[in-house]
Scaffold this motif. Structure first.
Motif, PDB file in Angstrom:
ATOM      1  N   ALA A 258       0.819  -1.204   0.000  1.00 46.46           N
ATOM      2  CA  ALA A 258       0.000   0.000   0.000  1.00 46.46           C
ATOM      3  C   ALA A 258       0.864   1.270   0.000  1.00 46.46           C
ATOM      4  CB  ALA A 258      -0.931  -0.014   1.218  1.00 46.46           C
ATOM      5  N   PHE A 259       1.964   1.252   0.760  1.00 48.12           N
ATOM      6  CA  PHE A 259       2.869   2.403   0.805  1.00 48.12           C
ATOM      7  C   PHE A 259       3.493   2.674  -0.557  1.00 48.12           C
ATOM      8  CE2 PHE A 259       7.162   4.137   1.559  1.00 48.12           C
ATOM      9  CZ  PHE A 259       6.811   5.326   2.170  1.00 48.12           C
ATOM     10  N   LEU A 260       3.902   1.636  -1.230  1.00 52.18           N
ATOM     11  CA  LEU A 260       4.489   1.800  -2.561  1.00 52.18           C
ATOM     12  C   LEU A 260       3.472   2.362  -3.543  1.00 52.18           C
ATOM     13  CD1 LEU A 260       6.594  -1.502  -2.837  1.00 52.18           C
ATOM     14  CD2 LEU A 260       7.439   0.805  -2.446  1.00 52.18           C
ATOM     15  N   ILE A 261       2.232   1.882  -3.453  1.00 56.04           N
ATOM     16  CA  ILE A 261       1.192   2.396  -4.345  1.00 56.04           C
ATOM     17  C   ILE A 261       0.939   3.878  -4.066  1.00 56.04           C
ATOM     18  CG2 ILE A 261      -1.250   2.199  -4.938  1.00 56.04           C
ATOM     19  CD1 ILE A 261      -1.028  -0.798  -4.415  1.00 56.04           C
ATOM     20  N   PHE A 262       0.900   4.250  -2.763  1.00 55.18           N
ATOM     21  CA  PHE A 262       0.687   5.651  -2.387  1.00 55.18           C
ATOM     22  C   PHE A 262       1.805   6.552  -2.932  1.00 55.18           C
ATOM     23  CE2 PHE A 262       1.698   9.040   0.647  1.00 55.18           C
ATOM     24  CZ  PHE A 262       0.529   9.804   0.564  1.00 55.18           C
ATOM     25  N   CYS A 263       3.048   6.104  -2.775  1.00 55.09           N
ATOM     26  CA  CYS A 263       4.186   6.894  -3.268  1.00 55.09           C
ATOM     27  C   CYS A 263       4.119   7.078  -4.782  1.00 55.09           C
ATOM     28  CB  CYS A 263       5.499   6.231  -2.860  1.00 55.09           C
ATOM     29  SG  CYS A 263       5.814   6.284  -1.080  1.00 55.09           S
ATOM     30  N   LYS A 266       1.370   9.615  -5.600  1.00 53.17           N
ATOM     31  CA  LYS A 266       1.787  10.967  -5.247  1.00 53.17           C
ATOM     32  C   LYS A 266       2.785  11.521  -6.251  1.00 53.17           C
ATOM     33  CE  LYS A 266       3.690  13.656  -1.414  1.00 53.17           C
ATOM     34  NZ  LYS A 266       4.273  13.610  -0.041  1.00 53.17           N
ATOM     35  N   LYS A 267       3.734  10.728  -6.634  1.00 52.35           N
ATOM     36  CA  LYS A 267       4.736  11.158  -7.607  1.00 52.35           C
ATOM     37  C   LYS A 267       4.091  11.487  -8.941  1.00 52.35           C
ATOM     38  CE  LYS A 267       9.106  11.807  -8.617  1.00 52.35           C
ATOM     39  NZ  LYS A 267       9.906  12.814  -7.912  1.00 52.35           N
ATOM     40  N   ARG A 268       3.122  10.704  -9.328  1.00 55.25           N
ATOM     41  CA  ARG A 268       2.440  10.951 -10.600  1.00 55.25           C
ATOM     42  C   ARG A 268       1.651  12.255 -10.553  1.00 55.25           C
ATOM     43  NH1 ARG A 268      -0.835   5.995 -12.955  1.00 55.25           N
ATOM     44  NH2 ARG A 268       1.331   5.245 -12.956  1.00 55.25           N
TER      45      ARG A 268
END
Length: 357
Positions: A258-263, A266-268
């Motif tokens: 989930a953290f990787l998906i959030f990052c 956000k970057k996108r």
């Protein structure tokens, strides 16, 4: 007893004596023979003949089926000084007389490369008229134990009940099984129970002392076969701890995902925002102003012109009120050349304009 009766009895005795001197099978009576599959067997049939046996000699071996509804099958025969061994296709090339000349009194035969299907009752028949003799032998072809497998059934944890099993894939009955321990005390567990007919060694309340290598020997009357297995009794596994560890590991994995998906999201979004802002700035930039005359440029030009005028001309210029200077665009454009020097004609014209105003 009268003379006629005595003469009759004498004749009978002579006849009986003559018969006892005729054809006779002398081989040892062997009602049953057991051999292993793939081996060779000799079925004996020796005989003697007398002068009274004047007919041709015939020696014949037949296989008597266990099913009475089936006919006897000749497998080999000696007749008229010739040997015939192609009667029975199942034994073609595997049966032969032990003596190539049975007239010598030996009608025994060899059967090579025995098969389980060769099991049956064999009969040797010797004929030499007027004598006829026969002898039966029961042949049993046994299959050695083969492809024996050992395995353990049940949990190998301390305090559990388990079974060491042993079974042969091949082998004629009756098979017997025997277990042995090869390591440690080399004695079977005290709580074990062996069944020699099924090959099962039942062990109750297993302990770590029972751990080690075991062998099972399968046997019948014609051979043996052996297999091995290793028993490793261990303490019970902490099931609750294992489940808790699995749950925690799963949750950590989901959190990391989930953290990787959030990052990534956000970057996108940041990249998208930067592109939109850059695009807006480029669209909102106003066009450059025209290079019109401003009050500052006007005053600066006049100041430059005054520097080249004579004192006599300064009187009219000094009388010009400064409050009448145009106020539009007093700021000078950044791109205007400050070193521009007008000619005296341009300065006179501009002073004249100021005076008039």
């Amino acid at each position: 007893m009268g003379p006629p009766l005595a003469a009759l009895l004498g004749s009978l005795l002579v006849c009986c004596a003559g018969l006892t001197k005729g054809l006779k099978i002398t081989s040892t009576d062997q009602p049953m023979v057991e051999k292993a599959q793939g081996e060779k067997v000799t079925l004996p049939c020796t005989f003697t003949i007398s002068q009274e046996d004047t007919g041709p000699l015939d020696v014949e071996w037949v296989l008597i089926p266990t099913d009475n509804l089936k006919k006897e099958q000749t497998i080999v025969m000696y007749s008229a000084d010739r040997i015939y061994n192609d009667y029975y296709k199942e034994m073609n090339g595997r049966v032969q007389f032990t003596n190539p000349d049975p007239k010598s009194g030996d009608g025994s035969i060899h059967i090579l490369n025995l098969k389980s299907t060769d099991t049956g009752t064999y009969q040797c028949r010797v004929k030499k008229a007027p004598g006829v003799e026969s002898q039966k032998i029961q042949l049993t072809v046994l299959v050695k134990p083969a492809r024996t497998k050992c395995y353990i059934e049940g949990s190998q944890e301390t305090g559990s009940d388990l079974i060491l099993k042993c079974a042969s894939q091949e082998g004629s009955p009756l098979l017997s099984y025997n277990w042995r321990k090869l390591t440690g005390t080399k004695e079977l567990p005290a709580t074990s129970l062996l069944n020699k007919d099924t090959g099962e060694l039942s062990v109750k309340n297993a302990s770590q002392e029972y751990s080690g290598s075991y062998s099972c020997v399968a046997a019948n009357r014609v051979g043996t076969d052996e297999c091995f297995v290793v028993l490793n009794v261990t303490p019970p596994i902490n099931t609750a701890g294992t489940i808790a560890g699995a749950v925690i590991g799963t949750l950590l994995g989901l959190f990391l995902l989930a953290f990787l998906i959030f990052c990534c999201c956000k970057k996108r979004k940041e990249k998208k925002y930067e592109k939109e802002v850059h695009h807006d700035i480029r669209e909102d930039v106003p066009p450059p102003k025209s290079r019109t005359s401003t009050a500052r440029s006007y005053i600066g030009s006049n100041r430059s012109s005054l520097g080249s005028m004579s004192p006599s001309n300064m009187e009219g210029y000094a009388k010009t009120p400064y409050n009448q200077v145009p106020s539009e665009d007093f700021e000078r454009p950044s791109g205007q050349n400050l070193n521009f020097t007008p000619s005296k004609y341009d300065l006179a014209y501009k002073i004249h304009d100021i005076t008039v105003v």
